[in-house]
Design an enzyme around this catalytic site. Structure first.
Site, PDB file in Angstrom:
ATOM      1  N   VAL A 189      25.115  45.306  54.677  1.00 63.38           N
ATOM      2  CA  VAL A 189      26.306  45.658  55.321  1.00 63.38           C
ATOM      3  C   VAL A 189      26.959  46.917  55.713  1.00 63.38           C
ATOM      4  O   VAL A 189      27.398  47.555  56.663  1.00 63.38           O
ATOM      5  CB  VAL A 189      27.557  44.897  54.474  1.00 63.38           C
ATOM      6  N   ASP A 190      27.079  47.689  53.943  1.00 68.49           N
ATOM      7  CA  ASP A 190      27.965  49.077  54.448  1.00 68.49           C
ATOM      8  C   ASP A 190      26.631  50.372  55.136  1.00 68.49           C
ATOM      9  O   ASP A 190      27.116  50.846  55.834  1.00 68.49           O
ATOM     10  CB  ASP A 190      27.586  49.646  52.975  1.00 68.49           C
TER      11      ASP A 190
END
Length: 432
Positions: A189-190
């Site tokens: 996600v990052d």
């Protein structure tokens, strides 16, 4: 240590190949003021640096948290920091001081792009928010990266990749049906949010060419996670059925999954009838499988998955993995060996793409580098430089970019702009 308990042996990497002499980059002349730290923001700005922008990383005197990560280190830099900050210049500023704020404003006034990933409200408190900055630099593309967006009840919540995985439903899709959900190991996600932020910045720069104005763009981890799971989220929105975890074998096609050869596992991905016929006839030498009504179509194969997998597992277990890989590749059937990271970095695919290379480094002699995932025929990526030491380029930025003379630098230092100044014998430009 290696997985078997023996001492680890670092991979010997070739030097990075020099880029073509005189070739421009895609972002020649673009100046980025990088106020981001930790992960998602630095992914964005590293990609901008790869594309040729001059990225000035503004760091607190204590440095980015990734400088202190409990991971492998070399030359005084952690592997985490090296992985996220290639090609940047480090400028130490204490933004809480009037002198440090003065330098930041001077830099932002000249910048084309600003990237920040503080909790919403922090940049406003520092008087560096978009509304304030747009008044002095209306052409600035100002990118805010946050966990939950700039507005709404959750905006000021702190958020981290695995928490977002859990809250967005993404984690509920990962793992096996009879076991609890499992976080996706790498911070997808990052990293994906950083990529989305880079896209947003590039779109902002393109829009500026025909509008003449900059703008505020924002990217949120939660929004990115929702998009990462969109294939299954859309299925839920269409029919109301909640998708579950399926381990190695997704429900929509068969055979897809991890299989065991006589000496190791490999992943097989058969998503249509044509590929299954190739598998049965050209790879296994079992054309009767393709003619079996239980396996003739994808719908039939998914309905009879247990019987199909049993037949394949028996066949694959009879021969070594390399032999199956040769047969599968010759038949153009999608499959690949299940590798450790060590095996992946030593693979012919990694070598052919030139991804893992070595870069010269002042204190370590050399450091490893993983190259960016894109190629350009006319504007090749910038020559890679290792992640900087803390404050390594403070004097360079002050003189080259801002045009400060020695007297002004001394006055700013006296005002605490750079935190506690400390002379260094290994470069002279580091301030910690």
């Amino acid at each position: 240590m290696a997985m078997d308990g023996s001492p680890a042996t670092p991979l010997e990497l070739p030097l990075h190949e020099p880029r073509p002499t005189g070739a421009p980059t895609a972002l020649d002349g673009v100046l980025v003021a990088d106020f981001s730290r930790v992960l998602a923001g630095p992914v964005c700005t590293q990609l901008l640096a790869d594309l040729g922008a001059r990225v000035i990383k503004i760091e607190h005197p204590d440095g980015d948290d990734m400088r202190h990560a409990s991971q492998a280190s070399i030359g005084g830099l952690t592997s985490a920091f090296l992985a996220l900050n290639r090609g940047k210049q480090s400028l130490v500023l204490d933004l809480a001081t009037a002198a440090g704020h003065e330098v930041a404003i001077d830099l932002v006034r000249r910048a084309d792009v600003l990237v920040e990933n503080f909790t919403p409200g922090v940049m406003k408190r520092l008087k560096l928010d978009y509304d304030a900055i747009a008044k002095i630099n209306p052409r600035l593309v100002y990118c805010s990266v946050s966990a939950y967006g700039q507005t709404g009840a959750a905006a000021r919540r702190s958020g981290y990749d695995p928490v977002i995985q859990a809250e967005s439903g993404l984690m509920s899709l990962n793992g096996f049906a009879d076991r609890p959900p499992v976080r996706i190991g790498p911070p997808v996600v990052d990293v994906s949010t950083g990529m989305m932020a880079c896209n947003a910045v590039l779109a902002g720069l393109l829009a500026r060419q025909h509008t003449g104005c900059g703008q505020h763009v924002e990217v949120a981890l939660f929004d990115t996670a929702a998009n990462l799971g969109a294939l299954y989220g859309m299925s839920y929105l269409v029919d109301g059925n909640v998708p579950g975890r399926f381990g190695q074998a997704p429900p929509g096609a068969a055979p897809v999954g991890l299989f065991q050869a006589s000496d190791g596992p490999f992943y097989l991905c058969i998503v249509n009838d044509r590929l299954f016929r190739r598998l049965a006839t050209d790879v296994l030498g079992r054309p009767e499988l393709a003619g079996d009504p239980r396996f003739a179509t994808n719908r039939a194969r998914t309905a009879n998955r247990t019987a199909l997998f049993a037949a394949l597992e028996t066949a694959f277990a009879a021969r070594p993995r390399d032999e199956w890989m040769s047969r599968l590749q010759a038949a153009n059937v999608p499959a690949g060996p299940m590798r450790t990271l060590a095996e992946a970095f030593a693979s012919p695919e990694m070598a052919a793409r030139g991804l893992a290379r070595s870069l010269p480094h002042d204190t370590a002699g050399s450091v490893p580098n993983i190259g960016p995932p894109f190629r350009f025929s006319h504007t090749p990526t910038a020559a890679p430089a290792p992640a900087p030491a803390l404050g390594q380029h403070t004097k360079i930025v002050l003189s080259e970019v801002l045009g400060y003379d020695t007297a002004r630098c001394t006055a700013l230092a006296g005002g605490g702009a750079f935190g506690k100044m400390q002379d260094e014998t290994d470069g002279g430009d580091r301030h910690e």
